[in-house]
Design an enzyme around this catalytic site. Structure first.
Site, PDB file in Angstrom:
ATOM      1  CE  LYS A 171      57.209  60.329 131.846  1.00 45.31           C
ATOM      2  NZ  LYS A 171      57.169  58.859 131.991  1.00 45.31           N
ATOM      3  NE  ARG A 186      60.995  53.785 125.555  1.00 44.48           N
ATOM      4  CZ  ARG A 186      60.602  54.582 126.547  1.00 44.48           C
ATOM      5  NH1 ARG A 186      59.644  55.462 126.354  1.00 44.48           N
ATOM      6  NH2 ARG A 186      61.144  54.473 127.741  1.00 44.48           N
TER       7      ARG A 186
HETATM    8  P1  ADP Z   1      60.789  56.774 131.685  1.00 39.93           P
HETATM    9  O1  ADP Z   1      59.820  57.657 132.372  1.00 39.93           O
HETATM   10  O2  ADP Z   1      60.265  56.173 130.416  1.00 39.93           O
HETATM   11  O3  ADP Z   1      61.405  55.762 132.595  1.00 39.93           O
HETATM   12  P2  ADP Z   1      62.662  59.014 131.426  1.00 39.93           P
HETATM   13  O4  ADP Z   1      63.402  59.306 130.164  1.00 39.93           O
HETATM   14  O5  ADP Z   1      61.668  60.022 131.872  1.00 39.93           O
HETATM   15  O6  ADP Z   1      62.028  57.605 131.168  1.00 39.93           O
HETATM   16  O7  ADP Z   1      63.705  58.775 132.613  1.00 39.93           O
HETATM   17  C1  ADP Z   1      64.780  57.852 132.506  1.00 39.93           C
HETATM   18  C2  ADP Z   1      65.579  57.804 133.802  1.00 39.93           C
HETATM   19  O8  ADP Z   1      66.148  59.102 134.090  1.00 39.93           O
HETATM   20  C3  ADP Z   1      64.789  57.455 135.071  1.00 39.93           C
HETATM   21  O9  ADP Z   1      64.648  56.069 135.235  1.00 39.93           O
HETATM   22  C4  ADP Z   1      65.681  58.093 136.154  1.00 39.93           C
HETATM   23  O10 ADP Z   1      66.816  57.301 136.426  1.00 39.93           O
HETATM   24  C5  ADP Z   1      66.166  59.373 135.496  1.00 39.93           C
HETATM   25  N1  ADP Z   1      65.249  60.515 135.762  1.00 39.93           N
HETATM   26  C6  ADP Z   1      64.513  61.182 134.836  1.00 39.93           C
HETATM   27  N2  ADP Z   1      63.802  62.174 135.403  1.00 39.93           N
HETATM   28  C7  ADP Z   1      64.077  62.134 136.726  1.00 39.93           C
HETATM   29  C8  ADP Z   1      63.651  62.881 137.850  1.00 39.93           C
HETATM   30  N3  ADP Z   1      62.779  63.883 137.743  1.00 39.93           N
HETATM   31  N4  ADP Z   1      64.159  62.541 139.082  1.00 39.93           N
HETATM   32  C9  ADP Z   1      65.040  61.573 139.210  1.00 39.93           C
HETATM   33  N5  ADP Z   1      65.484  60.811 138.208  1.00 39.93           N
HETATM   34  C10 ADP Z   1      65.015  61.080 136.965  1.00 39.93           C
END
Ligand code: ADP
Length: 188
Positions: free
Chosen positions: A14, A128
């Site tokens: 993403k 990663r």
């Molecule tokens: P990935 O999708 O690779 O796990 P992200 O950087 O998108 O990594 O998200 C890392 C963490 O941030 C998630 O595991 C969660 O704890 C939190 N997080 C991110 N976006 C959201 C969301 N929309 N709702 C709730 N928690 C979120």
């Protein structure tokens, strides 16, 4: 105006693909994961609240995430469009986003779902972990948890967006360039 959601499991690509779209279309990139990591680094109240959830691979509560997005939308009131990366992740977040975008009369135009098999996701996150400072990539149990949470809470949004005719499924396995070209063809 284009408002895109880039949707997919942890490790689906993403962030990588969002960065390319942003570059080509001058959209404002809103990655909730990045916003949380930034907040944590700066030890803001949101960052402190999010920490426990990030560390466990759990979702931060909807109200916290939605408030953060609300503020980001206000901060970029003149944006030509947005790319939402890692948001929404629950039905409540999707409903809240629709409402926020209704207020600014700029609905979601495309939802790009990057599909990648579990085994490949785990491989990618393991790799990663070797180069990133993300503690949630370093622990295989937390990786498992994030994939599990994705399947239970986030993947069902696929149907929500499909019903609204906004879903475009892209195979997320292959060369970054090829995947970017497929996305480009969809949103052009
Ligand atoms: P990935 O999708 O690779 O796990 P992200 O950087 O998108 O990594 O998200 C890392 C963490 O941030 C998630 O595991 C969660 O704890 C939190 N997080 C991110 N976006 C959201 C969301 N929309 N709702 C709730 N928690 C979120």
């Amino acid at each position: 105006m284009k408002n895109l959601i880039v949707f997919g499991a942890p490790g689906a690509g993403k962030g990588t693909q969002s960065a390319r779209i942003v570059h080509n279309h001058q959209l404002v990139h809103l990655s909730t994961g990045e916003l949380f990591r930034e907040a944590l680094k700066n030890q803001t109240p949101v960052g402190m609240e999010a920490k426990a959830y990030l560390d466990k691979g759990l979702l931060v509560p909807d109200e916290v995430v939605v408030q953060m997005i609300r503020e980001a939308l206000h901060a970029h009131a003149n944006a030509p469009g947005f790319i939402f990366d890692g948001f929404p992740r629950t039905k409540a977040q999707a409903a809240a986003l629709d409402k926020l975008l209704e207020d600014i009369k700029a609905p979601i135009t495309h939802v790009i779902l990057l599909e990648v098999p579990d085994e490949e996701l785990k491989e990618r996150l393991k790799k990663r972990a070797e180069i990133s400072a993300r503690s949630d990539d370093a622990n295989p149990n937390i990786i498992e948890k994030r994939i599990e949470v994705y399947k239970a809470e986030t993947y069902p949004l696929r149907d929500y967006y499909a019903e609204h005719g906004k879903l475009f499924v892209v195979n997320g396995v292959g060369k970054e360039d090829e995947i970017a070209q497929k996305i480009q063809a969809i949103i052009a």
